[in-house]
Design a protein around this motif. Sequence first.
Motif, PDB file in Angstrom:
ATOM      1  N   CYS A  33       0.821  -1.186   0.000  1.00 46.73           N
ATOM      2  CA  CYS A  33       0.000   0.000   0.000  1.00 46.73           C
ATOM      3  C   CYS A  33       0.876   1.265   0.000  1.00 46.73           C
ATOM      4  O   CYS A  33       1.874   1.325   0.721  1.00 46.73           O
ATOM      5  N   VAL A  34       0.467   2.253  -0.793  1.00 51.24           N
ATOM      6  CA  VAL A  34       1.091   3.572  -0.692  1.00 51.24           C
ATOM      7  C   VAL A  34       0.252   4.327   0.344  1.00 51.24           C
ATOM      8  O   VAL A  34      -0.913   4.652   0.086  1.00 51.24           O
ATOM      9  N   VAL A  35       0.839   4.553   1.526  1.00 54.22           N
ATOM     10  CA  VAL A  35       0.016   5.030   2.647  1.00 54.22           C
ATOM     11  C   VAL A  35      -0.069   6.569   2.655  1.00 54.22           C
ATOM     12  O   VAL A  35       0.561   7.253   3.452  1.00 54.22           O
ATOM     13  N   ASP A  36      -0.948   7.061   1.774  1.00 51.01           N
ATOM     14  CA  ASP A  36      -1.073   8.512   1.626  1.00 51.01           C
ATOM     15  C   ASP A  36      -1.766   9.160   2.826  1.00 51.01           C
ATOM     16  O   ASP A  36      -1.495  10.319   3.142  1.00 51.01           O
ATOM     17  N   LEU A  37      -2.628   8.409   3.527  1.00 49.00           N
ATOM     18  CA  LEU A  37      -3.262   9.000   4.719  1.00 49.00           C
ATOM     19  C   LEU A  37      -2.236   9.215   5.826  1.00 49.00           C
ATOM     20  O   LEU A  37      -2.370  10.124   6.642  1.00 49.00           O
ATOM     21  N   HIS A  38      -1.218   8.390   5.861  1.00 48.32           N
ATOM     22  CA  HIS A  38      -0.130   8.602   6.826  1.00 48.32           C
ATOM     23  C   HIS A  38       0.708   9.819   6.435  1.00 48.32           C
ATOM     24  O   HIS A  38       1.165  10.568   7.294  1.00 48.32           O
ATOM     25  N   ALA A  39       0.901   9.980   5.123  1.00 50.04           N
ATOM     26  CA  ALA A  39       1.787  11.052   4.653  1.00 50.04           C
ATOM     27  C   ALA A  39       1.252  12.435   5.009  1.00 50.04           C
ATOM     28  O   ALA A  39       2.034  13.375   5.182  1.00 50.04           O
ATOM     29  N   ILE A  40      -0.083  12.562   5.149  1.00 48.75           N
ATOM     30  CA  ILE A  40      -0.636  13.900   5.420  1.00 48.75           C
ATOM     31  C   ILE A  40      -0.683  14.222   6.915  1.00 48.75           C
ATOM     32  O   ILE A  40      -1.288  15.223   7.312  1.00 48.75           O
TER      33      ILE A  40
END
Length: 331
Positions: A41-48
Motif C-alpha cells: 500500500c502507498v500510505v497517503d493517509l499517513h503522509a498527510i
Amino acid sequence: MTDRKRVFSGIQPTGNIHLGNYMGALRNWVKLQDEYDAIYCVVDLHAITVPYDPSELAQSRLATAKALLAIGVDPSRSLLYYQSQVPQHAELAWLLGVDTPLGALNRMTQFKEKSEKAGQKLGLYAYPVLMAADILVHRAHAVPVGNDQTQHLELARDIAVRFNGKFGETFPVPEQITPRVGARVMSLQDPTAKMSKSDPDDSSRILVFDEPDTIVKKLKRAVTDSGSEVAYDPVNKPGISNLLEILSLFTDRSIDDLVNEHNAMQYGRFKQLVADAVVEGLTRIRTNYKTLEDGEVGRLMTKGALDARMRAEEQMVEVRRLVGLGSGTIS
Ligand code: AQP
C-alpha cells in the motif's frame, strides 16, 4: 482469496525512496511475493500527518507507485493500491482507536520526534492506530518493515490481542519481518542516526533513483571512523559497518566474507567498491522506472484499490457485527 498466509506493508509517498527503505523493507516486499499472499500500500493517509503540499501529493503518490513497480512489486502476484482509496482502513482505525489507551500512544518515539517539527496534532498521534488498522483490515500474519517500525508494530500486536480478548479470535497477531542485513541503514553523514527522507542534508542518503555519479559522490563523502581497518563493529565503527552492510546486501556476500577480503583496504578504495556495487544493483530499477507509463500505472492502482476494497469489506462486515454495529448492509 488464497489460503496462503498474508503479508502487509506500506510506504509513505513523502520524498524519494532511499537505500534504507529499499534495504530495510522493499527488497523483502519483492521476495515475499512468492511465499505469501502479499498486500502492499502507498500510505497517503499517513503522509498527510505532517505538513505537505496538496498540489504535490498526487504526483508523489504516482511516483511512489511507479518506484514500487520498478523495484519489482508485481501486481499479478500482489495487491497494490493507495490507502485513501480503501475507506475501510480509516473506518477500522476508528473502531480500534476507541479502545487504545493514551498511555500506549504517549510512549511512541516517532510521535515525540515528528511532533517537535510538525506540532502536536491528532493525526500524528493516531498514526500508529491507523497503521494497526492497515495491517489488521487484511488480517495480515506478517509485516516486512525496517527496525524503526518495531514500536509501532508492537502496538499493532497489542491492539489485535486486546480486540481478540474482547470480541473473540478475529485478527492474527502480526509478526515483524526484518532483514538480517539492512534492518536499520544509517545516515551517510551521521552513522549513529538512521537514514531518513526527512533529513535536510541530501548527502545523508542515497536515493534509489540517484544518478550513478551522485551515488559515487555521496559514498565518497560518507563519514567513516577513526582507524584504518575495514571491520564490522556497529558500536565503535558505525560508518564502516554501515558501508559493509550495504556492500553485503548488494553483492549477496556475508559480512564476514567481505571483512576477510577487504580488511586492509584503504577507506577510499573501499568506498569506491561499495559505490560500484550500489550503482550496478540499482541500474535495473532505474531502467524499469523509465518503461512505466503514468496512465497504465494509474489504471493498475485503481484496479488494486477495487480488489482491496472487496477484500477489506469482507473483514469489516465481520468486525462491525462483532462490535455491535450491525450485520446487515444498507443498499
Ligand atoms: N534507515 C532505514 N533503514 C531500514 N529501513 C528503513 N525504513 C525507513 N528508513 C529505514 C523502512 O522503510 C519503510 C517505509 O518507510 P516510510 O516511508 O513509510 O516511513 P519512514 O520510516 O517514516 O521513512 P523515513 O525515510 O525514515 O521517513 P522520515 O524521515 O519521515 O522518518 C518502513 O518499513 C521503514 O521501516
